[in-house]
Design a protein around this motif. Structure first.
Motif, PDB file in Angstrom:
ATOM      1  N   PRO A   1      -3.265 -55.601  20.646  1.00  0.00           N
ATOM      2  CA  PRO A   1      -4.433 -55.149  21.404  1.00  0.00           C
ATOM      3  C   PRO A   1      -5.097 -53.981  20.681  1.00  0.00           C
ATOM      4  CG  PRO A   1      -2.380 -54.581  22.544  1.00  0.00           C
ATOM      5  CD  PRO A   1      -2.003 -55.354  21.322  1.00  0.00           C
ATOM      6  N   ASN A   2      -6.349 -53.732  20.979  1.00  0.00           N
ATOM      7  CA  ASN A   2      -7.038 -52.578  20.400  1.00  0.00           C
ATOM      8  C   ASN A   2      -6.524 -51.297  21.048  1.00  0.00           C
ATOM      9  OD1 ASN A   2      -8.636 -54.110  18.643  1.00  0.00           O
ATOM     10  ND2 ASN A   2     -10.103 -54.518  20.251  1.00  0.00           N
ATOM     11  N   TRP A   3      -6.669 -50.182  20.319  1.00  0.00           N
ATOM     12  CA  TRP A   3      -6.145 -48.898  20.750  1.00  0.00           C
ATOM     13  C   TRP A   3      -7.264 -47.862  20.837  1.00  0.00           C
ATOM     14  CZ3 TRP A   3      -2.785 -49.497  15.888  1.00  0.00           C
ATOM     15  CH2 TRP A   3      -1.731 -50.386  16.114  1.00  0.00           C
ATOM     16  N   VAL A   4      -6.961 -46.785  21.551  1.00  0.00           N
ATOM     17  CA  VAL A   4      -7.809 -45.590  21.565  1.00  0.00           C
ATOM     18  C   VAL A   4      -6.933 -44.390  21.222  1.00  0.00           C
ATOM     19  CG1 VAL A   4      -9.487 -46.427  23.265  1.00  0.00           C
ATOM     20  CG2 VAL A   4      -7.446 -45.234  24.060  1.00  0.00           C
ATOM     21  N   ASN A   5      -7.533 -43.388  20.595  1.00  0.00           N
ATOM     22  CA  ASN A   5      -6.875 -42.088  20.473  1.00  0.00           C
ATOM     23  C   ASN A   5      -7.960 -41.021  20.544  1.00  0.00           C
ATOM     24  OD1 ASN A   5      -7.828 -41.441  17.804  1.00  0.00           O
ATOM     25  ND2 ASN A   5      -6.140 -42.579  16.909  1.00  0.00           N
ATOM     26  N   GLY A   6      -7.549 -39.813  20.918  1.00  0.00           N
ATOM     27  CA  GLY A   6      -8.556 -38.781  21.095  1.00  0.00           C
ATOM     28  C   GLY A   6      -8.066 -37.386  20.768  1.00  0.00           C
ATOM     29  N   VAL A   7      -8.927 -36.658  20.088  1.00  0.00           N
ATOM     30  CA  VAL A   7      -8.699 -35.234  19.889  1.00  0.00           C
ATOM     31  C   VAL A   7      -9.211 -34.572  21.162  1.00  0.00           C
ATOM     32  CG1 VAL A   7      -9.256 -33.220  18.499  1.00  0.00           C
ATOM     33  CG2 VAL A   7      -8.902 -35.448  17.393  1.00  0.00           C
ATOM     34  N   ALA A   8      -8.274 -34.061  21.940  1.00  0.00           N
ATOM     35  CA  ALA A   8      -8.559 -33.552  23.276  1.00  0.00           C
ATOM     36  C   ALA A   8      -8.537 -32.026  23.267  1.00  0.00           C
ATOM     37  CB  ALA A   8      -7.525 -34.092  24.262  1.00  0.00           C
ATOM     38  N   ILE A   9      -9.703 -31.433  23.530  1.00  0.00           N
ATOM     39  CA  ILE A   9      -9.827 -29.975  23.502  1.00  0.00           C
ATOM     40  C   ILE A   9     -10.099 -29.485  24.922  1.00  0.00           C
ATOM     41  CG2 ILE A   9     -11.104 -28.023  22.538  1.00  0.00           C
ATOM     42  CD1 ILE A   9     -11.688 -29.806  20.097  1.00  0.00           C
ATOM     43  N   THR A  10      -9.237 -28.606  25.399  1.00  0.00           N
ATOM     44  CA  THR A  10      -9.336 -28.112  26.769  1.00  0.00           C
ATOM     45  C   THR A  10     -10.499 -27.140  26.924  1.00  0.00           C
ATOM     46  OG1 THR A  10      -7.891 -26.224  26.375  1.00  0.00           O
ATOM     47  CG2 THR A  10      -6.831 -28.300  27.024  1.00  0.00           C
ATOM     48  N   GLU A  11     -10.781 -26.775  28.174  1.00  0.00           N
ATOM     49  CA  GLU A  11     -11.871 -25.842  28.445  1.00  0.00           C
ATOM     50  C   GLU A  11     -11.602 -24.462  27.837  1.00  0.00           C
ATOM     51  OE1 GLU A  11     -12.420 -25.553  32.677  1.00  0.00           O
ATOM     52  OE2 GLU A  11     -10.302 -25.178  33.035  1.00  0.00           O
ATOM     53  N   ASP A  12     -10.322 -24.147  27.549  1.00  0.00           N
ATOM     54  CA  ASP A  12     -10.027 -22.871  26.877  1.00  0.00           C
ATOM     55  C   ASP A  12      -9.781 -23.068  25.369  1.00  0.00           C
ATOM     56  OD1 ASP A  12      -7.571 -24.094  27.229  1.00  0.00           O
ATOM     57  OD2 ASP A  12      -6.538 -22.267  27.862  1.00  0.00           O
ATOM     58  N   ASN A  13     -10.321 -24.164  24.822  1.00  0.00           N
ATOM     59  CA  ASN A  13     -10.379 -24.438  23.388  1.00  0.00           C
ATOM     60  C   ASN A  13      -9.011 -24.673  22.741  1.00  0.00           C
ATOM     61  OD1 ASN A  13     -12.353 -25.040  21.479  1.00  0.00           O
ATOM     62  ND2 ASN A  13     -11.956 -23.135  20.382  1.00  0.00           N
ATOM     63  N   LYS A  14      -8.082 -25.246  23.491  1.00  0.00           N
ATOM     64  CA  LYS A  14      -6.781 -25.634  22.950  1.00  0.00           C
ATOM     65  C   LYS A  14      -6.797 -27.148  22.687  1.00  0.00           C
ATOM     66  CE  LYS A  14      -4.688 -21.648  23.467  1.00  0.00           C
ATOM     67  NZ  LYS A  14      -4.009 -20.885  22.485  1.00  0.00           N
TER      68      LYS A  14
ATOM     69  N   LYS B   1     -13.879 -33.111  24.999  1.00  0.00           N
ATOM     70  CA  LYS B   1     -14.001 -31.651  25.115  1.00  0.00           C
ATOM     71  C   LYS B   1     -14.057 -31.233  26.583  1.00  0.00           C
ATOM     72  CE  LYS B   1     -17.701 -31.520  22.522  1.00  0.00           C
ATOM     73  NZ  LYS B   1     -18.854 -31.130  21.737  1.00  0.00           N
ATOM     74  N   GLY B   2     -13.622 -29.995  26.829  1.00  0.00           N
ATOM     75  CA  GLY B   2     -13.742 -29.402  28.163  1.00  0.00           C
ATOM     76  C   GLY B   2     -12.731 -29.888  29.170  1.00  0.00           C
ATOM     77  N   GLY B   3     -11.575 -30.317  28.712  1.00  0.00           N
ATOM     78  CA  GLY B   3     -10.563 -30.866  29.611  1.00  0.00           C
ATOM     79  C   GLY B   3     -10.032 -29.859  30.609  1.00  0.00           C
ATOM     80  N   LYS B   4      -9.830 -30.349  31.840  1.00  0.00           N
ATOM     81  CA  LYS B   4      -9.282 -29.531  32.926  1.00  0.00           C
ATOM     82  C   LYS B   4      -8.028 -30.208  33.471  1.00  0.00           C
ATOM     83  CE  LYS B   4     -13.845 -27.975  34.206  1.00  0.00           C
ATOM     84  NZ  LYS B   4     -15.006 -28.184  35.017  1.00  0.00           N
ATOM     85  N   LYS B   5      -6.980 -29.419  33.649  1.00  0.00           N
ATOM     86  CA  LYS B   5      -5.725 -29.934  34.213  1.00  0.00           C
ATOM     87  C   LYS B   5      -5.964 -30.258  35.681  1.00  0.00           C
ATOM     88  CE  LYS B   5      -1.104 -30.334  34.127  1.00  0.00           C
ATOM     89  NZ  LYS B   5      -0.352 -31.256  33.345  1.00  0.00           N
ATOM     90  N   THR B   6      -5.785 -31.536  36.044  1.00  0.00           N
ATOM     91  CA  THR B   6      -6.040 -31.957  37.419  1.00  0.00           C
ATOM     92  C   THR B   6      -4.847 -32.626  38.079  1.00  0.00           C
ATOM     93  OG1 THR B   6      -6.929 -34.101  36.710  1.00  0.00           O
ATOM     94  CG2 THR B   6      -8.519 -32.278  36.992  1.00  0.00           C
TER      95      THR B   6
END
Length: 181
Positions: free
Chosen positions: A43-56, A127-132
């Motif tokens: 199957p096809n895949w996804v990956n992501g560079v995930a940067i939180t709202e505090d730039n981590k 970008k801008g990820g928030k822990k939910t």
């Protein structure tokens, strides 16, 4: 000149939920016949560079059985059925890290090994990820979420501490987009 091969016959050797193996009989453009060319269907895949709202930068550490390594990676996974790639990326980020990302941009589409495998990977910048929520992992997943600064991730790359090639590729495209290379 058209370099594509014509498939004359195809049959499956193995069909499984994560990988399928088929063999094709092909005709090359100059008329030569390739009797058995093995193709892995994934199957096809996804990956992501995930940067939180505090730039981590969120990274995940997990065991990879085929290579027998504990691997530091960017979040990602399989696209389910006819799921849209962007939706799969949002879902994987939420499941693996507990972070919700609404700012997601496709950076590239790459192939892990187009000589033997038919699938591709969509690489995203989130970008801008928030822990939910807490992690919501699949049955055979065990992930540790880690946070790094961009300079720390760059050093991890220099030190060859991120072994997954497709994830290094995603980081390259994301860092180019962010202007930090």
């Amino acid at each position: 000149m058209d370099l594509r091969w014509k498939i004359l016959d195809s049959h499956y050797v193995h069909k499984g939920p994560w990988a399928t193996l088929r063999t094709d009989k092909c005709e090359m453009p100059d008329g030569r016949i390739v009797d058995s060319y093995f193709v892995l269907e994934y199957p096809n895949w996804v990956n992501g560079v995930a940067i939180t709202e505090d730039n981590k930068v969120l990274m995940v550490r997990q065991y990879r059985h085929a290579a027998d390594i504990v691997s530091l990676e960017i979040p990602g996974g399989v696209i389910d059925g006819d799921e849209a790639p962007e939706h799969a990326m949002q879902r994987e980020l939420l499941e693996e890290t507990g972070y919700l990302f609404e700012d997601i941009e496709l950076l590239s589409i790459v192939y892990a090994n187009p000589s033997t495998a038919n699938n591709h990977t969509y690489c995203y910048l989130a970008k801008g990820g928030k822990k939910t929520q807490d992690q919501n992992l699949d049955e055979h997943e065990e992930l540790i979420v880690e946070e790094y600064t961009i300079p720390e991730v760059k050093q991890l790359l220099v030190d060859n501490k991120i072994p997954q090639a497709l994830h290094c590729t995603g980081l390259f495209y994301a860092f180019m987009k962010l202007g930090v290379l």
